[in-house]
Design a protein around this motif. Sequence first.
Motif, mmCIF file in Angstrom:
data_model
loop_
_atom_site.group_PDB
_atom_site.id
_atom_site.type_symbol
_atom_site.label_atom_id
_atom_site.label_comp_id
_atom_site.label_asym_id
_atom_site.label_seq_id
_atom_site.Cartn_x
_atom_site.Cartn_y
_atom_site.Cartn_z
ATOM 1 N N SER A 32 -2.333 -8.144 3.199
ATOM 2 C CA SER A 32 -1.790 -8.380 1.868
ATOM 3 C C SER A 32 -2.856 -8.107 0.826
ATOM 4 N N VAL A 34 -4.281 -5.355 -0.045
ATOM 5 C CA VAL A 34 -5.251 -4.281 0.207
ATOM 6 C C VAL A 34 -4.984 -3.060 -0.690
ATOM 7 N N GLY A 57 1.049 -10.909 -1.109
ATOM 8 C CA GLY A 57 2.380 -11.299 -0.640
ATOM 9 C C GLY A 57 3.495 -10.723 -1.473
ATOM 10 N N ASP A 145 -13.304 2.525 -6.058
ATOM 11 C CA ASP A 145 -13.907 2.408 -7.399
ATOM 12 C C ASP A 145 -14.703 1.116 -7.541
ATOM 13 N N LYS A 146 -14.532 0.200 -6.590
ATOM 14 C CA LYS A 146 -15.175 -1.110 -6.722
ATOM 15 C C LYS A 146 -16.596 -1.164 -6.175
ATOM 16 N N SER A 177 -8.919 5.623 -4.295
ATOM 17 C CA SER A 177 -8.880 4.660 -5.397
ATOM 18 C C SER A 177 -7.584 4.888 -6.169
ATOM 19 N N ALA A 178 -6.732 3.886 -6.179
ATOM 20 C CA ALA A 178 -5.497 3.990 -6.971
ATOM 21 C C ALA A 178 -5.866 3.959 -8.449
HETATM 22 P P1 GTP Z 1 1.181 -6.880 -0.726
HETATM 23 O O1 GTP Z 1 2.436 -6.181 -1.133
HETATM 24 O O2 GTP Z 1 1.056 -8.236 -1.288
HETATM 25 O O3 GTP Z 1 0.957 -6.848 0.741
HETATM 26 O O4 GTP Z 1 -0.077 -6.094 -1.397
HETATM 27 P P2 GTP Z 1 -0.380 -4.536 -1.485
HETATM 28 O O5 GTP Z 1 -1.219 -4.145 -0.329
HETATM 29 O O6 GTP Z 1 0.855 -3.741 -1.719
HETATM 30 O O7 GTP Z 1 -1.337 -4.466 -2.771
HETATM 31 P P3 GTP Z 1 -0.983 -3.993 -4.258
HETATM 32 O O8 GTP Z 1 -0.796 -2.518 -4.300
HETATM 33 O O9 GTP Z 1 0.089 -4.852 -4.808
HETATM 34 O O10 GTP Z 1 -2.391 -4.268 -4.982
HETATM 35 C C1 GTP Z 1 -3.006 -5.537 -4.966
HETATM 36 C C2 GTP Z 1 -3.998 -5.636 -6.103
HETATM 37 O O11 GTP Z 1 -5.083 -4.737 -5.904
HETATM 38 C C3 GTP Z 1 -3.413 -5.285 -7.482
HETATM 39 O O12 GTP Z 1 -3.989 -6.143 -8.433
HETATM 40 C C4 GTP Z 1 -3.867 -3.857 -7.689
HETATM 41 O O13 GTP Z 1 -3.996 -3.508 -9.060
HETATM 42 C C5 GTP Z 1 -5.227 -3.859 -7.017
HETATM 43 N N1 GTP Z 1 -5.594 -2.515 -6.531
HETATM 44 C C6 GTP Z 1 -4.884 -1.763 -5.658
HETATM 45 N N2 GTP Z 1 -5.505 -0.590 -5.416
HETATM 46 C C7 GTP Z 1 -6.632 -0.597 -6.160
HETATM 47 C C8 GTP Z 1 -7.703 0.345 -6.363
HETATM 48 O O14 GTP Z 1 -7.756 1.427 -5.786
HETATM 49 N N3 GTP Z 1 -8.715 -0.052 -7.200
HETATM 50 C C9 GTP Z 1 -8.716 -1.242 -7.837
HETATM 51 N N4 GTP Z 1 -9.760 -1.535 -8.628
HETATM 52 N N5 GTP Z 1 -7.717 -2.144 -7.687
HETATM 53 C C10 GTP Z 1 -6.690 -1.829 -6.868
#
Ligand code: GTP
Length: 198
Positions: A32, A34, A57, A145-146, A177-178
Amino acid sequence: MNIKKAEFVVSNTDPGKCPGDGRPEYAFIGRSNVGKSSLINMLTGRKGLALTSSTPGKTQLINHFLINDEWYLVDLPGYGYARRGKSGREKIREIIGAYLDEREALTNLFVLLDCRLEPQKIDLEFIDQLGENGIPFAIIFTKIDKISQSKLKENVDNYKARLLETWEELPPVFCTSAEHKKGKDEILDYIEKINKKL
Ligand code: GTP
Ligand code: MG
């Protein structure tokens, strides 16, 4: 590959009710938070296609997105979210397990790992299970990017060494990096190459 069209098709908890047209699908899995949903939005260039959240989640269902009328991207719920409680975690685990067991259209699974972290037990166990079940997969390190380039290299090398303790060969590895839209072409080209061979 260019994504000309990306549309949400259906969400559900039952792999039996996922689209039955046999088009190949590429699913995104990982813990979750990630960054699975964010990555799908970045790859498709459509910000609100998959729902994202800063609290873990967010994605609780199997979500199918049809790309260029040809293949699917699948957003899956994350595993291992502690605050969901034991029964909640168990339910998500069942959905994921059923999807991986039953879904014949699943062509490749992308396992997402946070590039900042040391190898985590839950991810290593998940990856080992894929091997046992013969599910083709690739690894994506997210949120690059982090951290600095040098730290990224160190963490990726460390991860590869860890995998080579149990795996004879490494799967394909991508870094994304999104936030900075990195890794898009590499992943879309990889998908295109597989699609062409089908
Ligand atoms: P669940 O649906 O809860 O399992 O999470 P998920 O894996 O779909 O993650 P989601 O894409 O919702 O991103 C979770 C958080 O990480 C958000 O606040 C995003 O903005 C942040 N995030 C995702 N990818 C990146 C990235 O490449 N760089 C940064 N700095 N933040 C990111
Ligand atoms: Mg999500």
